[in-house]
Scaffold this motif. Structure first.
Motif, short mmCIF file in Angstrom:
data_model
loop_
_atom_site.label_atom_id
_atom_site.label_comp_id
_atom_site.label_asym_id
_atom_site.label_seq_id
_atom_site.Cartn_x
_atom_site.Cartn_y
_atom_site.Cartn_z
N ASP A 46 7.86 9.49 -3.32
CA ASP A 46 7.39 10.72 -2.70
C ASP A 46 8.20 11.91 -3.22
O ASP A 46 9.40 11.99 -3.01
N PRO A 47 7.56 12.86 -3.89
CA PRO A 47 8.31 14.00 -4.41
C PRO A 47 8.86 14.89 -3.30
O PRO A 47 9.73 15.74 -3.56
N ARG A 66 0.81 -1.22 0.00
CA ARG A 66 0.00 0.00 0.00
C ARG A 66 0.84 1.27 0.00
O ARG A 66 0.44 2.29 -0.55
N GLU A 67 2.02 1.20 0.64
CA GLU A 67 2.85 2.41 0.80
C GLU A 67 4.01 2.48 -0.17
O GLU A 67 4.86 3.35 -0.06
N ARG A 68 4.07 1.56 -1.13
CA ARG A 68 5.21 1.51 -2.05
C ARG A 68 5.42 2.85 -2.75
O ARG A 68 6.56 3.36 -2.82
N PRO A 89 20.14 3.29 11.58
CA PRO A 89 19.44 3.40 10.30
C PRO A 89 18.52 2.21 10.08
O PRO A 89 18.65 1.18 10.74
N ALA A 90 17.61 2.38 9.15
CA ALA A 90 16.72 1.29 8.75
C ALA A 90 16.43 1.47 7.27
O ALA A 90 16.28 2.60 6.79
N PHE A 91 16.36 0.35 6.56
CA PHE A 91 16.22 0.40 5.11
C PHE A 91 15.00 -0.40 4.66
O PHE A 91 14.63 -1.40 5.27
N VAL A 92 14.42 0.07 3.56
CA VAL A 92 13.42 -0.71 2.83
C VAL A 92 14.02 -0.94 1.45
O VAL A 92 14.30 0.01 0.71
N ILE A 93 14.20 -2.22 1.09
CA ILE A 93 14.76 -2.57 -0.21
C ILE A 93 13.88 -3.66 -0.80
O ILE A 93 13.89 -4.80 -0.33
N GLY A 94 13.11 -3.30 -1.80
CA GLY A 94 12.15 -4.25 -2.33
C GLY A 94 11.13 -4.60 -1.27
O GLY A 94 10.50 -3.73 -0.68
#
Length: 239
Positions: free
Chosen positions: A75-76, A67-69, A210-215
């Protein structure tokens, strides 16, 4: 909680198949006897409960990512570095006063240098005090003068804590218009970015930087460069 534990126990107790023919008191008595004979049953039941909870959380986060992809990757109002059209997207939540984020910054630089198809989207998430908030606002405000990246790397390379005085000194050194910077730090766009970062981080279950979202991977901590590249390769395979 009691009902969940009871359900887990019923999968382990030997009389589970015939429990429906017993009264509630009889089931309780048999359960007590079985537990007294084999206390490991409780640990096994808790393990089942934890596994079910983890599966539910994983499904919920997968649904959230779906939903948040667009908000996470496109996000501009979120700055980025690397290839604007890069198909491999890394979203990083960070704080300028986080020593682990500073370590991760070197890996991000190396990642961008080694892979021309990567775009790193930054989510400013200041959680380590007022100095962090001031630094995040200053970096985001620098975008209006085309100097976000220069400000970002300057803050990441800063020795000691980022506080108002040191942040403003850095801003002057890279040639920012200070009056405009101070005004832009209070803009709606800056407020919105930081609020959105906080909401996304909480929804994703991140508890630190830090925290990452990758795929589809949620990656907490300052992971090595090779691990980041591995997650990217996995995301490309999923794509």
């Amino acid at each position: 909680m009691r009902k969940l534990i009871a359900a887990a126990l019923m999968t382990l107790l030997p009389f589970g198949a015939v429990a429906q023919d017993l009264s509630e008191d009889e089931v309780k008595q048999l359960a007590l006897e079985a537990i007294l004979e084999n206390p490991q049953i409780i640990m096994d039941a808790l393990a089942i409960l934890e596994e079910q909870r983890n599966e539910a959380q994983a499904l919920a986060r997968a649904d959230l990512l779906l939903r948040e992809r667009a908000s996470l990757e496109g996000d501009p109002n979120a700055p980025f570095i690397g290839n604007a059209d890069g198909q491999a997207v890394v979203v990083e939540f960070f704080d300028y006063n986080c020593p682990y984020c500073k370590r991760a910054a070197d890996n991000i630089k190396a990642l961008i240098a080694a892979d021309e198809d990567v775009r790193v989207v930054y989510r400013e998430w200041p959680i380590l005090g007022e100095g962090s908030v001031f630094a995040a606002r200053a970096a985001l405000a620098a975008r209006a003068q085309g100097k976000y990246e220069e400000m970002h790397w300057g803050l990441m390379e800063m020795r000691g804590r980022a506080e108002e005085a040191s942040v403003l000194a850095l801003a002057r050194s890279i040639g920012l218009d200070m009056d405009q910077l101070v005004a832009d730090m209070q803009s709606e766009a800056v407020d919105s970015h930081i609020n959105t970062s906080r909401q996304l981080a909480q929804s994703l279950g991140f508890t630190g930087t830090p925290a990452f979202v990758i795929g589809d991977a949620l990656v907490p901590g300052a992971v090595p460069l090779a691990d980041l590249q591995g997650y990217i390769a996995q995301a490309r395979g999923e794509g």
